[in-house]
Enzyme design. Sequence first.
Site, PDB file in Angstrom:
ATOM      1  N   GLU A  41       0.880  -1.171   0.000  1.00 21.13           N
ATOM      2  CA  GLU A  41       0.000   0.000   0.000  1.00 21.13           C
ATOM      3  C   GLU A  41       0.914   1.217   0.000  1.00 21.13           C
ATOM      4  OE1 GLU A  41      -2.469   2.524   3.270  1.00 21.13           O
ATOM      5  OE2 GLU A  41      -2.770   0.351   3.351  1.00 21.13           O
ATOM      6  N   ARG A  45       1.457  10.202   0.739  1.00 21.19           N
ATOM      7  CA  ARG A  45       1.986  11.232   1.631  1.00 21.19           C
ATOM      8  C   ARG A  45       3.156  11.976   0.986  1.00 21.19           C
ATOM      9  NH1 ARG A  45       2.439   7.753   7.275  1.00 21.19           N
ATOM     10  NH2 ARG A  45       0.349   6.838   7.193  1.00 21.19           N
ATOM     11  N   THR A  69      -3.583   6.595   2.077  1.00 20.57           N
ATOM     12  CA  THR A  69      -3.700   8.013   2.431  1.00 20.57           C
ATOM     13  C   THR A  69      -4.298   8.803   1.269  1.00 20.57           C
ATOM     14  OG1 THR A  69      -1.617   7.649   3.635  1.00 20.57           O
ATOM     15  CG2 THR A  69      -2.523   9.849   3.721  1.00 20.57           C
ATOM     16  N   LYS A 129     -11.198  -0.344   6.997  1.00 23.41           N
ATOM     17  CA  LYS A 129      -9.933  -0.182   7.713  1.00 23.41           C
ATOM     18  C   LYS A 129     -10.267   0.310   9.118  1.00 23.41           C
ATOM     19  CE  LYS A 129      -5.837   2.834   7.478  1.00 23.41           C
ATOM     20  NZ  LYS A 129      -5.129   3.826   6.647  1.00 23.41           N
TER      21      LYS A 129
END
Length: 212
Positions: A41, A45, A69, A129
Site C-alpha cells: 500500500e 503522503r 492516504t 480499515k
Amino acid sequence: MHEVLEQIQKLGIVPVVVLNDAKDAEPLAKALCDGGLPCAEVTFRTAAAEESIRIMAEKFPHMLIGAGTVLTTDQVDRAVAAGAKFIVSPGLNPRIVKYCVEKGILITPGCCNPSDIEQALENGLDVVKFFPAEPAGGLKMIKAIAAPYVGLKFMPTGGINAANVKDYLAYDRIVACGGSWMVKGSLVDEGNFAEITRLTKEAVAIVKEARS
C-alpha cells in the site's frame, strides 16, 4: 468479498509504504516479493507515490499494489491510472467512497466508530480499515465494535507490529493487518533491502503461525 480482498486475506499483511524517491520503488518491491509478501500500500503522503505505484505495477505485475492516504478523487484517478488495484483512506469521506463504489474501485476507508461503519455499510462495503488501531482501542475495541455488525470485517492499521500482529490475525473478523515495521523509512533510505526481505519473511511466518 471482493476478489482483491480475497487476495489480501490470503496474504494476511499489507505493507504500508512511504517512498520519498521513486528510485526506491523497484528494489523495495523486489524485497517484498523475495520475502514472500507480493503486496504494498503506497501512501500518497509524498510526491513520489504515483510514480512509485507505476514502477511497481510495471516491474512486478503479479504484485497487489494499492494506494493509501488517499484524500481526493483526483488521487483516486491518478493511483488507478498508475496501476493501483485498491484504495485506502485514513477516514471515511462519503464523496470519495461513493466515487470509488460507482467506478467499481475497491476502497477500504478508515473507520473507528459505529457512525463511520454505518456510512460504510450504507455504501455497500463489507470490509473497512480500523484506524488508528492501537490508539483507538486495539483488538478489544474491534471485537466490541464488530458485535452489532454481523458480516463486517476489518483491516486494522496503526501501531501494529511483529509483537502484536499475531493476536489480531487470530480473530476471524480480521481480513489482514496493515503495517510498516518491515518497510521502515530508515531501511529504505539506507538501501537496506536485505533487511526488509528478512523482516518480510518473519512477518509471513507470523501469519502462518497465527492461522495454523
